[in-house]
Design a protein around this motif. Structure first.
Motif, PDB file in Angstrom:
ATOM      1  N   ALA A  76       0.591  -1.147   0.099  1.00  0.00           N
ATOM      2  CA  ALA A  76      -0.197   0.093  -0.162  1.00  0.00           C
ATOM      3  C   ALA A  76       0.888   1.123   0.098  1.00  0.00           C
ATOM      4  O   ALA A  76       0.487   2.140  -0.983  1.00  0.00           O
ATOM      5  N   LEU A  77       1.862   1.304   0.906  1.00  0.00           N
ATOM      6  CA  LEU A  77       2.763   2.527   0.814  1.00  0.00           C
ATOM      7  C   LEU A  77       3.532   2.956  -0.475  1.00  0.00           C
ATOM      8  O   LEU A  77       3.760   3.812  -0.966  1.00  0.00           O
ATOM      9  N   ARG A  78       4.089   1.591  -1.070  1.00  0.00           N
ATOM     10  CA  ARG A  78       4.573   1.744  -2.404  1.00  0.00           C
ATOM     11  C   ARG A  78       3.524   2.230  -3.491  1.00  0.00           C
ATOM     12  O   ARG A  78       4.134   2.958  -4.359  1.00  0.00           O
ATOM     13  N   TRP A  79       2.385   1.710  -3.202  1.00  0.00           N
ATOM     14  CA  TRP A  79       1.378   2.066  -4.365  1.00  0.00           C
ATOM     15  C   TRP A  79       1.100   3.729  -4.165  1.00  0.00           C
ATOM     16  O   TRP A  79       0.851   4.399  -5.305  1.00  0.00           O
ATOM     17  N   VAL A  80       1.035   4.207  -3.020  1.00  0.00           N
ATOM     18  CA  VAL A  80       1.025   5.552  -2.823  1.00  0.00           C
ATOM     19  C   VAL A  80       2.033   6.172  -3.416  1.00  0.00           C
ATOM     20  O   VAL A  80       1.913   7.359  -3.935  1.00  0.00           O
ATOM     21  N   LYS A  81       3.253   5.815  -3.044  1.00  0.00           N
ATOM     22  CA  LYS A  81       4.537   6.834  -3.688  1.00  0.00           C
ATOM     23  C   LYS A  81       4.557   6.647  -5.119  1.00  0.00           C
ATOM     24  O   LYS A  81       4.982   7.606  -5.723  1.00  0.00           O
ATOM     25  N   GLU A  82       4.217   5.476  -5.616  1.00  0.00           N
ATOM     26  CA  GLU A  82       4.391   5.338  -7.305  1.00  0.00           C
ATOM     27  C   GLU A  82       3.339   6.323  -7.977  1.00  0.00           C
ATOM     28  O   GLU A  82       3.421   6.422  -9.201  1.00  0.00           O
ATOM     29  N   ARG A  83       2.321   6.645  -7.263  1.00  0.00           N
ATOM     30  CA  ARG A  83       1.224   7.337  -7.817  1.00  0.00           C
ATOM     31  C   ARG A  83       1.547   8.681  -8.399  1.00  0.00           C
ATOM     32  O   ARG A  83       0.958   9.452  -8.885  1.00  0.00           O
ATOM     33  N   ARG A  84       2.649   9.408  -7.626  1.00  0.00           N
ATOM     34  CA  ARG A  84       2.944  10.814  -7.901  1.00  0.00           C
ATOM     35  C   ARG A  84       1.920  11.642  -7.671  1.00  0.00           C
ATOM     36  O   ARG A  84       1.545  12.301  -8.404  1.00  0.00           O
ATOM     37  N   LEU A  85       1.301  11.550  -6.460  1.00  0.00           N
ATOM     38  CA  LEU A  85      -0.146  12.352  -6.165  1.00  0.00           C
ATOM     39  C   LEU A  85       0.363  13.849  -5.956  1.00  0.00           C
ATOM     40  O   LEU A  85       1.540  14.262  -5.268  1.00  0.00           O
ATOM     41  N   SER A  86      -0.758  14.651  -5.789  1.00  0.00           N
ATOM     42  CA  SER A  86      -0.367  15.973  -5.374  1.00  0.00           C
ATOM     43  C   SER A  86      -0.315  15.922  -3.787  1.00  0.00           C
ATOM     44  O   SER A  86      -0.632  14.878  -3.321  1.00  0.00           O
ATOM     45  N   ALA A  87       0.417  17.136  -3.315  1.00  0.00           N
ATOM     46  CA  ALA A  87       0.881  16.930  -1.853  1.00  0.00           C
ATOM     47  C   ALA A  87      -0.505  16.596  -0.950  1.00  0.00           C
ATOM     48  O   ALA A  87      -0.250  15.981  -0.103  1.00  0.00           O
ATOM     49  N   THR A  88      -1.597  17.412  -1.425  1.00  0.00           N
ATOM     50  CA  THR A  88      -2.965  17.096  -0.408  1.00  0.00           C
ATOM     51  C   THR A  88      -3.476  15.697  -0.472  1.00  0.00           C
ATOM     52  O   THR A  88      -3.920  15.056   0.277  1.00  0.00           O
ATOM     53  N   THR A  89      -3.563  15.115  -1.761  1.00  0.00           N
ATOM     54  CA  THR A  89      -3.941  13.732  -1.998  1.00  0.00           C
ATOM     55  C   THR A  89      -2.856  13.014  -1.173  1.00  0.00           C
ATOM     56  O   THR A  89      -3.519  11.817  -0.882  1.00  0.00           O
ATOM     57  N   ASP A  90      -1.716  13.194  -1.391  1.00  0.00           N
ATOM     58  CA  ASP A  90      -0.811  12.179  -0.878  1.00  0.00           C
ATOM     59  C   ASP A  90      -0.960  12.136   0.775  1.00  0.00           C
ATOM     60  O   ASP A  90      -0.967  10.959   1.357  1.00  0.00           O
ATOM     61  N   GLU A  91      -1.074  13.436   1.311  1.00  0.00           N
ATOM     62  CA  GLU A  91      -1.497  13.481   2.850  1.00  0.00           C
ATOM     63  C   GLU A  91      -2.560  12.759   3.182  1.00  0.00           C
ATOM     64  O   GLU A  91      -2.749  11.916   4.141  1.00  0.00           O
ATOM     65  N   LEU A  92      -3.691  12.963   2.453  1.00  0.00           N
ATOM     66  CA  LEU A  92      -4.908  12.504   2.805  1.00  0.00           C
ATOM     67  C   LEU A  92      -4.918  10.773   2.729  1.00  0.00           C
ATOM     68  O   LEU A  92      -5.400  10.197   3.619  1.00  0.00           O
ATOM     69  N   TYR A  93      -4.371  10.402   1.580  1.00  0.00           N
ATOM     70  CA  TYR A  93      -4.131   8.824   1.573  1.00  0.00           C
ATOM     71  C   TYR A  93      -3.470   8.377   2.868  1.00  0.00           C
ATOM     72  O   TYR A  93      -3.710   7.277   3.176  1.00  0.00           O
ATOM     73  N   ARG A  94      -2.211   8.989   3.121  1.00  0.00           N
ATOM     74  CA  ARG A  94      -1.411   8.595   3.983  1.00  0.00           C
ATOM     75  C   ARG A  94      -2.103   8.598   5.488  1.00  0.00           C
ATOM     76  O   ARG A  94      -2.163   7.446   6.244  1.00  0.00           O
ATOM     77  N   ARG A  95      -2.819   9.619   5.669  1.00  0.00           N
ATOM     78  CA  ARG A  95      -3.744   9.472   6.852  1.00  0.00           C
ATOM     79  C   ARG A  95      -4.838   8.615   6.776  1.00  0.00           C
ATOM     80  O   ARG A  95      -5.102   7.839   7.879  1.00  0.00           O
ATOM     81  N   LEU A  96      -5.680   8.407   5.812  1.00  0.00           N
ATOM     82  CA  LEU A  96      -6.558   7.555   5.791  1.00  0.00           C
ATOM     83  C   LEU A  96      -6.116   5.759   6.069  1.00  0.00           C
ATOM     84  O   LEU A  96      -6.370   5.056   6.747  1.00  0.00           O
ATOM     85  N   LEU A  97      -4.897   5.579   5.442  1.00  0.00           N
ATOM     86  CA  LEU A  97      -4.146   4.407   5.804  1.00  0.00           C
ATOM     87  C   LEU A  97      -3.792   3.972   7.203  1.00  0.00           C
ATOM     88  O   LEU A  97      -3.890   3.151   7.875  1.00  0.00           O
ATOM     89  N   ARG A  98      -3.146   5.549   7.727  1.00  0.00           N
ATOM     90  CA  ARG A  98      -2.781   5.300   9.085  1.00  0.00           C
ATOM     91  C   ARG A  98      -3.506   5.012  10.041  1.00  0.00           C
ATOM     92  O   ARG A  98      -3.762   4.161  11.042  1.00  0.00           O
ATOM     93  N   LEU A  99      -4.937   5.839   9.914  1.00  0.00           N
ATOM     94  CA  LEU A  99      -5.986   5.820  11.074  1.00  0.00           C
ATOM     95  C   LEU A  99      -6.859   4.648  10.948  1.00  0.00           C
ATOM     96  O   LEU A  99      -7.525   4.388  11.841  1.00  0.00           O
ATOM     97  N   HIS A 100      -7.157   4.464   9.485  1.00  0.00           N
ATOM     98  CA  HIS A 100      -8.331   3.519   9.432  1.00  0.00           C
ATOM     99  C   HIS A 100      -8.090   2.111   8.733  1.00  0.00           C
ATOM    100  O   HIS A 100      -8.739   1.575   8.830  1.00  0.00           O
ATOM    101  N   ILE A 101      -7.097   2.082   7.928  1.00  0.00           N
ATOM    102  CA  ILE A 101      -6.645   0.712   7.080  1.00  0.00           C
ATOM    103  C   ILE A 101      -5.764  -0.169   7.641  1.00  0.00           C
ATOM    104  O   ILE A 101      -5.970  -1.287   7.713  1.00  0.00           O
ATOM    105  N   LEU A 102      -4.434   0.458   7.913  1.00  0.00           N
ATOM    106  CA  LEU A 102      -3.462  -0.389   8.475  1.00  0.00           C
ATOM    107  C   LEU A 102      -3.790  -1.055   9.644  1.00  0.00           C
ATOM    108  O   LEU A 102      -3.015  -2.119   9.867  1.00  0.00           O
ATOM    109  N   PRO A 103      -4.059  -0.448  10.669  1.00  0.00           N
ATOM    110  CA  PRO A 103      -4.552  -1.125  11.839  1.00  0.00           C
ATOM    111  C   PRO A 103      -5.214  -2.446  11.804  1.00  0.00           C
ATOM    112  O   PRO A 103      -4.883  -3.359  12.467  1.00  0.00           O
ATOM    113  N   THR A 104      -5.986  -2.614  10.786  1.00  0.00           N
ATOM    114  CA  THR A 104      -6.480  -3.946  10.407  1.00  0.00           C
ATOM    115  C   THR A 104      -6.022  -4.780   9.492  1.00  0.00           C
ATOM    116  O   THR A 104      -5.791  -5.917   9.513  1.00  0.00           O
TER     117      THR A 104
END
Length: 393
Positions: A76-104
């Motif tokens: 998942a983290l490699r997926w986000v990095k490879e997308r070359r997202l805007s700074a705000t979208t990158d921040e959003l995706y990493r926050r969603l992963l950290r708070l809601h997806i990766l714990p499970t």
């Protein structure tokens, strides 16, 4: 009676376990023996499974089951990095992963994420947070990551199969009246009042206003050129860069009643030089959304707007007022800098001349509303003070 030592077949092998169930093993194309991911109740079921594996190898559809053992967090983290997202979208995706997806799912292999686990995770997130919009965003992100894993042939099928789970059902946004827009501008004070008007009658995003320069403003033509944006991340860093989409780079024609607002702001508050920022703080530093947010909350309370009314909702107000002034959907989408394949077909013929007509319509509408307000008994000092500067136009 079945033989515990195993029963050989022309392809693979089957043996009965002490539990009474049957285990199937087969040689992959690389010659390595592999076991079925589950045991079987009968020897016939195990034999059928081996036949399926043999058919897959003959067709070239076989996939190494060990490939799906890639840890989800790593992928998942490699997926986000490879997308070359805007700074705000990158921040959003990493926050969603950290708070809601990766714990499970973080420690699970890609092939260990199953439809039942996805359903349980979504239900738990809804119960724990009550934030349907956030859970919908998280589900869409999880589905997108696993869809790529499917395309990479790491898993056979995407386990995210909940119909409508990624759909957001946001509440209807509030709309401010012309008088309330004026009152907000007055409550924020001279330095920031133009931001309110550009948000409502542009309608410009706050991150677009944060990167406006003197050279972007044409007082004679009453236009503002949006070239870049500077969203503020949760870390406080300004992420200067391109606009949200290609459609965000646009020429916005402003209604004529804003001429004096624009001229006075350039004279009093904008940085010097063609490349000087249009909006800076009292100490001459670039606009900070975090600092402005405190001023905005005080102004919103003073005007009597609900807590749910955000600065961003002024854009929705602008959409509505532009439509009421005669703008088509094509016109409003061009003004707002919105972009999608479907939208592009709808507003591609809305040119500058048409935008001038829309701005003129806004000018007439706002002036009429202000005239009506002046002719009626004043409701309070805020309604009157909001138009003081505009009356000098």
């Amino acid at each position: 009676m079945a033989n515990n030592k195993g029963k050989r077949r022309t392809f693979g092998a089957i043996r009965k376990l002490p539990s009474g169930r049957f285990q199937a093993r087969y040689p992959g194309p690389d010659g390595v023996m592999r076991s079925a991911p589950e045991t079987f109740a009968t020897s016939r079921e195990a034999d059928d499974w081996l036949a399926e594996m043999r058919t897959e190898m003959r067709r070239g559809d076989w996939k190494d089951p060990d490939e799906g053992a890639v840890p989800f967090e790593e992928y998942a983290l490699r997926w986000v990095k490879e997308r070359r997202l805007s700074a705000t979208t990158d921040e959003l995706y990493r926050r969603l992963l950290r708070l809601h997806i990766l714990p499970t799912f973080g420690e699970l292999g890609l092939d260990e994420i199953t439809p039942p686990k996805v359903r349980s995770w979504r239900s738990e997130r809804l119960d724990a947070t009550g934030a349907e919009t956030t859970v919908a965003k998280s589900y869409r992100l999880l589905k997108a990551i696993l869809e790529t894993a499917t395309e990479d042939e790491l898993i056979r099928r995407n386990p995210c199969r909940i119909r409508g789970a990624g759909k957001e059902s946001a509440a209807e946004r509030s709309i401010a009246t012309v008088d309330q827009v004026d009152a907000l501008a007055a409550a924020l004070g001279p330095r920031w009042r133009l931001m309110v008007y550009l948000a409502a009658y542009g309608p410009l995003r706050p991150e677009e206003q944060a990167e406006l320069r003197r050279r972007d403003v044409d007082l004679d033509a009453m236009t503002v050129r949006v070239r870049r944006a500077a969203p503020e991340l949760a870390t406080g860093r300004r992420a200067e860069g391109p606009t949200k989409s290609d459609a965000g780079r646009r020429l916005v024609v402003l209604p004529a009643f804003l001429h004096i607002e624009l001229r006075r702001h350039l004279d009093w508050y904008a940085q010097e030089g063609a490349d000087g920022l249009l909006f800076v703080g009292e100490k001459g530093k670039p606009f900070r959304r975090s600092t402005f947010g405190r001023k905005w909350r005080k102004a919103r309370i003073a005007v009597g707007l609900p807590d749910t009314f955000r600065f961003y909702d002024l854009r929705h107000t602008g959409h509505t007022l532009a439509t009421r002034s005669g703008a088509t959907l094509k016109d409003t989408m061009v003004r707002a800098g919105q972009s999608s394949e479907r939208a592009a077909l709808m507003y591609q013929h809305s040119d500058v001349e048409r935008q001038q007509e829309v701005a003129a319509g806004l000018d007439r509408l706002v002036k009429e509303r202000r005239k009506d307000a002046r002719e009626q008994p004043a409701d309070g000092p805020q309604s009157a003070s909001g138009t003081d500067l505009a009356r000098d136009a």
